[in-house]
Design a protein around this motif. Structure first.
Motif, mmCIF file in Angstrom:
data_model
loop_
_atom_site.group_PDB
_atom_site.id
_atom_site.type_symbol
_atom_site.label_atom_id
_atom_site.label_comp_id
_atom_site.label_asym_id
_atom_site.label_seq_id
_atom_site.Cartn_x
_atom_site.Cartn_y
_atom_site.Cartn_z
ATOM 1 N N SER A 50 0.842 -1.200 0.000
ATOM 2 C CA SER A 50 0.000 0.000 0.000
ATOM 3 C C SER A 50 0.873 1.244 0.000
ATOM 4 N N TYR A 51 0.297 2.331 -0.490
ATOM 5 C CA TYR A 51 0.970 3.641 -0.515
ATOM 6 C C TYR A 51 -0.029 4.678 -0.049
ATOM 7 N N THR A 52 0.384 5.512 0.907
ATOM 8 C CA THR A 52 -0.504 6.525 1.477
ATOM 9 C C THR A 52 0.160 7.891 1.411
ATOM 10 N N LEU A 53 -0.528 8.860 0.833
ATOM 11 C CA LEU A 53 -0.075 10.247 0.835
ATOM 12 C C LEU A 53 -0.549 10.886 2.134
ATOM 13 N N GLU A 54 0.382 11.217 3.025
ATOM 14 C CA GLU A 54 0.029 11.668 4.365
ATOM 15 C C GLU A 54 -0.069 13.179 4.492
ATOM 16 N N GLN A 55 0.799 13.886 3.788
ATOM 17 C CA GLN A 55 0.829 15.345 3.955
ATOM 18 C C GLN A 55 1.355 15.993 2.684
ATOM 19 N N ARG A 56 0.851 17.185 2.401
ATOM 20 C CA ARG A 56 1.274 17.915 1.210
ATOM 21 C C ARG A 56 1.123 19.397 1.464
ATOM 22 N N GLU A 57 2.195 20.169 1.262
ATOM 23 C CA GLU A 57 2.124 21.611 1.475
ATOM 24 C C GLU A 57 2.954 22.339 0.424
ATOM 25 N N ARG A 58 2.539 23.545 0.126
ATOM 26 C CA ARG A 58 3.165 24.347 -0.924
ATOM 27 C C ARG A 58 4.562 24.781 -0.501
ATOM 28 N N GLU A 59 5.490 24.752 -1.467
ATOM 29 C CA GLU A 59 6.876 25.100 -1.192
ATOM 30 C C GLU A 59 7.235 26.448 -1.812
ATOM 31 N N LEU A 60 8.209 27.094 -1.217
ATOM 32 C CA LEU A 60 8.813 28.277 -1.827
ATOM 33 C C LEU A 60 9.724 27.836 -2.967
ATOM 34 N N PRO A 61 9.824 28.623 -4.035
ATOM 35 C CA PRO A 61 9.114 29.879 -4.272
ATOM 36 C C PRO A 61 7.696 29.632 -4.799
ATOM 37 N N PHE A 62 6.790 30.553 -4.449
ATOM 38 C CA PHE A 62 5.429 30.477 -4.957
ATOM 39 C C PHE A 62 5.402 31.049 -6.371
ATOM 40 N N VAL A 63 4.891 30.276 -7.314
ATOM 41 C CA VAL A 63 4.855 30.718 -8.709
ATOM 42 C C VAL A 63 3.419 30.609 -9.218
ATOM 43 N N LYS A 64 3.138 31.401 -10.265
ATOM 44 C CA LYS A 64 1.794 31.388 -10.839
ATOM 45 C C LYS A 64 1.555 30.174 -11.727
ATOM 46 N N ASN A 65 2.641 29.673 -12.321
ATOM 47 C CA ASN A 65 2.521 28.494 -13.184
ATOM 48 C C ASN A 65 2.239 27.266 -12.324
ATOM 49 N N VAL A 66 1.034 26.713 -12.440
ATOM 50 C CA VAL A 66 0.617 25.608 -11.579
ATOM 51 C C VAL A 66 1.512 24.394 -11.774
ATOM 52 N N SER A 67 1.898 24.104 -13.013
ATOM 53 C CA SER A 67 2.702 22.912 -13.285
ATOM 54 C C SER A 67 4.122 23.034 -12.749
ATOM 55 N N GLY A 161 -0.548 20.477 -9.713
ATOM 56 C CA GLY A 161 -1.725 20.177 -8.901
ATOM 57 C C GLY A 161 -2.200 21.368 -8.100
ATOM 58 N N GLN A 162 -3.502 21.408 -7.849
ATOM 59 C CA GLN A 162 -4.087 22.477 -7.058
ATOM 60 C C GLN A 162 -3.865 22.230 -5.576
ATOM 61 N N LYS A 163 -4.314 23.163 -4.751
ATOM 62 C CA LYS A 163 -4.068 23.114 -3.317
ATOM 63 C C LYS A 163 -4.646 21.863 -2.684
ATOM 64 N N ASN A 164 -5.857 21.497 -3.043
ATOM 65 C CA ASN A 164 -6.530 20.359 -2.413
ATOM 66 C C ASN A 164 -6.378 19.056 -3.199
ATOM 67 N N ALA A 165 -5.498 19.056 -4.190
ATOM 68 C CA ALA A 165 -5.319 17.850 -4.996
ATOM 69 C C ALA A 165 -4.560 16.784 -4.200
ATOM 70 N N LYS A 166 -4.707 15.544 -4.630
ATOM 71 C CA LYS A 166 -4.021 14.423 -3.990
ATOM 72 C C LYS A 166 -3.283 13.625 -5.069
ATOM 73 N N PRO A 167 -2.163 14.159 -5.548
ATOM 74 C CA PRO A 167 -1.433 13.452 -6.609
ATOM 75 C C PRO A 167 -0.917 12.104 -6.108
ATOM 76 N N MET A 168 -1.304 11.054 -6.762
ATOM 77 C CA MET A 168 -0.923 9.700 -6.363
ATOM 78 C C MET A 168 -0.086 9.042 -7.465
ATOM 79 N N PRO A 169 0.677 8.015 -7.104
ATOM 80 C CA PRO A 169 1.425 7.278 -8.138
ATOM 81 C C PRO A 169 0.493 6.627 -9.141
#
Length: 661
Positions: A50-67, A161-169
């Motif tokens: 099994s694989y579980t994504l436990e935590q995800r937070e935005r990193e510096l630098p903040f950029v407008k390009n989502v990708s 990915g957006q703020k509330n997205a859950k990118p998984m393998p």
């Protein structure tokens, strides 16, 4: 009121003492009840992952390009043996797909990984168990999850990915032989995926005759034998064995990674490139071994670089006197010398808590080895094997066993485009121009003044004798003479330390011949060099190679193996020219090779059958041109011989004029 409370408490305590002891913890807090398996684990009769994504937070630098926005993530993976047989040397594939960058992995090692951070990109990565490589069954451990399962903690960065997205393998699977894995299922909530891999009924499992994992076959193997074990240190012997008939290493450099703060106190038969005790003095090693003189410690690096000793130290009492050591890092194929197809060195390793007992031994991980102009090797992780046995040095009929042994298996990988270490040029008696080595055949670093994507310019024959930096004027003059365009900027060089010229010298009704010239453009010579060629149609007609020692290897893809004759087995390094401003002169070896047409009467020499489909020098596959002499056109001999003779005559006159003046 208080009296009634006391009476109630006393009754409750008495009632507890007369109740049957709990069946899970048996009244002992140290034997707490194991975690109850999930429904998915209970339904799995195989290996559960099994694989579980436990935590995800935005990193510096903040950029407008989502990708392009980076997100720090923490995740965990679990591998559980829910089957009836032990899983040895487990490996898990996690199909990362969001340009993940792994910063740390706990509970496993990244197969083929380098130092963190490791970019796993969009192709995923393989994890191997460490320190728990084998997962036992519930029956053999009385349902002890600590021996049945492994938990891996991962930290890294992913992009998009957006703020509330859950990118998984994309995928998750066990990659051990003999298992079939369906597509992983996403659990409720979208942050966990799991898969149950079961045994493949079509896979024939060989019955194990050994206690540990059977020894594997590979092009190159390492054996890590612990010869002596003490409370805080041990003596290990490393054996490198070459099993590939065309594999070879020259001046090998070996690196590995200590995972539990071990350090090398001393070595015999090899040396480390760096001796700096500061990493120990200011690290956990210095805090634990406070009375140790670290100036005597050989190496404290987490990833040391190790090399073979020179022959002059073979009989040295401190660092030599080991069989198969001290050959400047030369490991030959067995067909050249069985005695020189292996190398041995010993290393004294010190450990740190909590591994301070004789049996707590963890071999280094992430083994990598490279040579001067040799094959690229891809190595797996160490697997525990039955202890190696050694004959008694006194000669009596007795053997001794190692305390413990591990094996690392490596296989040769084909070089990627522009990552070769040698290259081939083509020429022929019927063509005026030489087809040079490909642009950036061995890589390009500085491309500011040249074009790495431009096709290499055709050359006059004499240009092969000078370094690339001295060919520009010759190539430009040759292009003007042929009225061909001169690209701007000019193509980059091949940047290869070794090049080979294959020249068709003649073609008659009964046979044909070619001339092979080896050029060494490097600063180091090649002793006991070898070359090998594969030719699909011409192989059966091979007759002889006159200045080399040639052998046909029919069981190896119809390969012709060549090495230098006695006295001609030394390819010298590049040297300075005769005058201060003369071009540097490469080391050269040359021979003619002849073929018969008795069994190949319709062979098309000029159409490509007269050129090798693969050329190997010292185990490294050389880059071949993508063109043939004459641009693929079949030129008549009369049209081609005259210009070559004129060029040869002109070159001879120039040399003669320089000699007498």
């Amino acid at each position: 009121m208080k009296a009634s409370k006391v009476i109630c408490i006393a009754i409750f305590l008495f009632w507890q003492t007369i109740q049957p002891l709990n069946a899970q913890d048996y009244g002992n807090p140290e034997n707490a009840a194991p975690l109850k398996p999930s429904k998915e684990q209970e339904a799995c009769n195989g290996i559960y992952a099994s694989y579980t994504l436990e935590q995800r937070e935005r990193e510096l630098p903040f950029v407008k390009n989502v990708s392009a926005q980076g997100w720090a993530f923490k995740s965990s993976a679990v591998v559980l043996n829910a089957g009836a047989t032990e899983l040895k040397a487990w490996q898990l594939f996690i199909g990362f797909q969001h340009d993940e960058l792994l910063v740390s992995v706990d509970g496993a090692v990244v197969v083929d990984g380098d130092s963190f951070p490791i970019r796993v990109g969009k192709n995923g990565t393989h994890l191997a168990g460490f320190p728990q490589a084998d997962l036992k069954t519930a029956m053999d451990t009385a349902n002890d999850m600590s021996q049945m399962s492994a938990k891996i903690k991962l930290k890294g960065t992913q992009f998009g990915g957006q703020k509330n997205a859950k990118p998984m393998p994309k995928t998750l699977k066990i990659v051990n032989d003999g298992f079939k894995c369906p597509a992983a299922k996403m659990m409720k909530g979208g942050s966990t995926m799991a898969v149950c891999c079961v045994k493949d009924p079509k896979f024939k499992t060989k019955a194990l005759k050994t206690k540990f994992f059977p020894r594997q076959k590979g092009d190159l193997t390492f054996t890590y034998d612990v010869l002596q074990a003490y409370k805080g240190n041990y003596l290990a012997q490393v054996t490198i064995e070459n099993h590939h008939p065309l594999g070879r290493l020259d001046r090998w450099n070996l690196t590995w990674e200590w995972m539990r703060d071990e350090f090398i106190y001393n070595m015999r038969g090899a040396f480390t490139h760096e001796k700096d005790p500061s990493e120990c003095l200011y690290g956990p090693q210095g805090r634990y071994y406070q009375d140790m003189d670290f100036s005597q410690v050989l190496n404290c690096q987490r990833k040391p670089t190790i090399s073979d000793m020179p022959p002059t130290l073979k009989d040295d009492d401190k660092v030599g006197k080991l069989p198969y050591c001290c050959r400047n890092g030369s490991i030959l194929p067995a067909i050249m010398s069985a005695n020189e197809s292996k190398s041995i060195f010993q290393v004294n390793v010190y450990k740190l808590p909590p591994d301070m007992n004789r049996t707590a031994i963890n071999p280094p991980q992430n083994w990598k080895i490279s040579g001067l102009v040799n094959s690229n090797y891809k190595c797996g992780q160490p697997i525990r094997v039955d202890p190696s046995e050694f004959p008694d040095p006194s000669g009596i009929d007795s053997v001794s066993s190692a305390v413990a042994s591990w094996q690392v298996t490596c296989n040769i990988t084909r070089p990627k485009p522009n990552q070769a270490k040698c290259c081939v040029s083509y020429s022929a008696y019927y063509a005026r121009s030489v087809i040079p080595c490909n642009t950036c055949a061995c890589g390009c670093e500085d491309t500011d003044k040249c074009n790495p994507n431009a096709k290499a310019m055709l050359l006059p024959p004499e240009a092969l004798l000078v370094p690339f930096v001295n060919r520009s004027a010759k190539a430009a003059a040759w292009a003007k003479m042929r009225k061909s365009p001169i690209p701007h900027p000019r193509p980059c060089g091949d940047n290869c330390g070794v090049s080979v010229n294959w020249h068709i010298t003649g073609n008659t009704k009964t046979g044909w011949s070619a001339r092979i010239t080896l050029f060494n453009w490097g600063n180091l010579p090649y002793q006991d060099w070898f070359a090998a060629i594969q030719m699909k149609k011409a192989y059966v007609g091979y007759q002889n190679v006159y200045s080399f020692n040639g052998t046909k290897l029919p069981n190896l893809n119809n390969t012709i193996f060549m090495k230098g004759l006695p006295g001609l087995n030394y390819l010298v390094a590049e040297v300075n020219g005769t005058h201060p401003y003369s071009p540097r002169v490469p080391g050269k070896q040359q021979s003619v090779i002849s073929f018969s047409k008795a069994h190949t009467p319709h062979i098309d020499i000029e159409g490509g059958d007269g050129f090798p489909t693969k050329f190997i020098f010292n185990g490294e596959e050389c880059a071949l041109p993508t063109r043939l002499p004459g641009n693929g056109a079949h030129h008549s001999r009369a049209a081609g011989v005259l210009p070559v003779l004129l060029v040869t005559l002109l070159t001879t006159l120039l040399i003669t004029d320089r000699w007498f003046h």
